[in-house]
Design a protein around this motif. Sequence first.
Motif, PDB file in Angstrom:
ATOM      1  N   ARG A  14       0.843  -1.211  -0.162  1.00  0.00           N
ATOM      2  CA  ARG A  14      -0.027  -0.031  -0.041  1.00  0.00           C
ATOM      3  C   ARG A  14       0.754   1.219   0.040  1.00  0.00           C
ATOM      4  O   ARG A  14       0.554   2.219  -0.545  1.00  0.00           O
ATOM      5  CB  ARG A  14      -0.855   0.023   1.124  1.00  0.00           C
ATOM      6  CG  ARG A  14      -1.740   1.268   1.321  1.00  0.00           C
ATOM      7  CD  ARG A  14      -2.646   1.405   2.595  1.00  0.00           C
ATOM      8  NE  ARG A  14      -1.638   1.652   3.690  1.00  0.00           N
ATOM      9  CZ  ARG A  14      -0.860   2.350   4.169  1.00  0.00           C
ATOM     10  NH1 ARG A  14      -0.892   3.656   3.405  1.00  0.00           N
ATOM     11  NH2 ARG A  14      -0.162   2.314   5.298  1.00  0.00           N
ATOM     12  N   GLN A  52       0.812   4.122  -3.005  1.00  0.00           N
ATOM     13  CA  GLN A  52       0.306   5.314  -2.864  1.00  0.00           C
ATOM     14  C   GLN A  52       1.630   6.464  -3.346  1.00  0.00           C
ATOM     15  O   GLN A  52       1.035   7.279  -4.018  1.00  0.00           O
ATOM     16  CB  GLN A  52      -0.069   5.649  -1.283  1.00  0.00           C
ATOM     17  CG  GLN A  52      -1.323   4.897  -1.160  1.00  0.00           C
ATOM     18  CD  GLN A  52      -1.556   5.173   0.489  1.00  0.00           C
ATOM     19  OE1 GLN A  52      -1.107   4.927   1.117  1.00  0.00           O
ATOM     20  NE2 GLN A  52      -3.169   6.069   0.559  1.00  0.00           N
ATOM     21  N   THR A 110      -3.674  -4.196   0.287  1.00  0.00           N
ATOM     22  CA  THR A 110      -4.015  -3.156   1.168  1.00  0.00           C
ATOM     23  C   THR A 110      -5.302  -3.659   2.039  1.00  0.00           C
ATOM     24  O   THR A 110      -6.170  -4.378   1.405  1.00  0.00           O
ATOM     25  CB  THR A 110      -4.331  -1.901   0.532  1.00  0.00           C
ATOM     26  OG1 THR A 110      -4.793  -0.957   1.336  1.00  0.00           O
ATOM     27  CG2 THR A 110      -5.239  -2.186  -0.503  1.00  0.00           C
ATOM     28  N   THR A 111      -5.541  -3.362   3.045  1.00  0.00           N
ATOM     29  CA  THR A 111      -6.599  -3.547   3.869  1.00  0.00           C
ATOM     30  C   THR A 111      -7.334  -2.325   4.111  1.00  0.00           C
ATOM     31  O   THR A 111      -8.495  -2.123   4.684  1.00  0.00           O
ATOM     32  CB  THR A 111      -6.467  -4.252   5.029  1.00  0.00           C
ATOM     33  OG1 THR A 111      -5.632  -3.428   5.904  1.00  0.00           O
ATOM     34  CG2 THR A 111      -5.737  -5.631   5.007  1.00  0.00           C
ATOM     35  N   THR A 112      -6.937  -1.228   3.720  1.00  0.00           N
ATOM     36  CA  THR A 112      -7.451   0.069   4.122  1.00  0.00           C
ATOM     37  C   THR A 112      -7.921   0.967   3.060  1.00  0.00           C
ATOM     38  O   THR A 112      -8.902   1.755   2.993  1.00  0.00           O
ATOM     39  CB  THR A 112      -6.472   0.906   5.041  1.00  0.00           C
ATOM     40  OG1 THR A 112      -5.354   1.304   3.969  1.00  0.00           O
ATOM     41  CG2 THR A 112      -6.053   0.418   6.153  1.00  0.00           C
ATOM     42  N   LEU A 113      -7.357   0.990   1.659  1.00  0.00           N
ATOM     43  CA  LEU A 113      -7.670   1.407   0.752  1.00  0.00           C
ATOM     44  C   LEU A 113      -9.055   0.927  -0.128  1.00  0.00           C
ATOM     45  O   LEU A 113      -9.179  -0.251   0.043  1.00  0.00           O
ATOM     46  CB  LEU A 113      -6.606   1.652  -0.479  1.00  0.00           C
ATOM     47  CG  LEU A 113      -5.448   2.131   0.073  1.00  0.00           C
ATOM     48  CD1 LEU A 113      -4.160   2.289  -1.295  1.00  0.00           C
ATOM     49  CD2 LEU A 113      -5.498   3.872   0.318  1.00  0.00           C
ATOM     50  N   GLU A 114      -9.897   1.729  -0.597  1.00  0.00           N
ATOM     51  CA  GLU A 114     -11.070   1.214  -1.346  1.00  0.00           C
ATOM     52  C   GLU A 114     -11.260   1.414  -2.757  1.00  0.00           C
ATOM     53  O   GLU A 114     -11.991   0.499  -3.331  1.00  0.00           O
ATOM     54  CB  GLU A 114     -12.216   1.614  -0.425  1.00  0.00           C
ATOM     55  CG  GLU A 114     -12.221   1.561   0.853  1.00  0.00           C
ATOM     56  CD  GLU A 114     -13.591   2.004   1.751  1.00  0.00           C
ATOM     57  OE1 GLU A 114     -14.215   2.714   1.006  1.00  0.00           O
ATOM     58  OE2 GLU A 114     -13.401   1.927   3.047  1.00  0.00           O
ATOM     59  N   SER A 125      -6.862  -8.111  -0.384  1.00  0.00           N
ATOM     60  CA  SER A 125      -6.685  -7.858   1.311  1.00  0.00           C
ATOM     61  C   SER A 125      -6.974  -9.135   1.881  1.00  0.00           C
ATOM     62  O   SER A 125      -6.609  -9.160   3.231  1.00  0.00           O
ATOM     63  CB  SER A 125      -7.850  -6.963   1.746  1.00  0.00           C
ATOM     64  OG  SER A 125      -9.111  -7.238   1.438  1.00  0.00           O
TER      65      SER A 125
END
Length: 190
Positions: free
Chosen positions: A55, A59, A87-91, A101
């Motif tokens: 991630r 970014q 990533t576990t946070t970006l959507e 994820s």
Amino acid sequence: MTEPAPSSRKVVLSLYMSLDGVIENPAWTAPYWGDDISAFKEAENFESDLLLLGRVTYQGFAEAWPKMQDTGDFGNRMNTLPKVVATTTLETPEWNARFISGDIAQEVQRLKAQPGHNILIYGSGTFAQTLMAHGLIDEYRLLIYPVVLGTGQKFFSESSVPQSLVLSASQTFSSGVVALTYRPAEATNL
């Protein structure tokens, strides 16, 4: 004429590293850049048909690369290659990317089983550590810079999974940077 893709893919990790193992924020590499390193990185980029990124690296790259001017074939390749991002946070994926994820190791094994060329990881230290722990990195390309930084994120640390590597290639660049290419050794007892 393009060569046909091999039947199995290699995951290739490419890292800039100081002599003391720091990989973080590699702006310190700029004074050592030259045409020979550029050619090495271009060959690496064009031997691959997928970028696999963590991630943080994604970014940073997604912010910078689309805005860069006059980057030629290399920049065009960076911007058009498909990207898979852990990533576990970006959507919302952008910059020709898709996100994973869930079971990262299982997804990378699935990608390796598909026909194609190399799967290239640039930087992505924490993510690469996860792949290393699962034995999913087929080749380590470490560009060692003649600088000691003292502080910063190191790739190999006390939490690294022990692994034996075999040197498969080396190259010295005009600036004193050395590219060391390793592959995992056959099963060994550490």
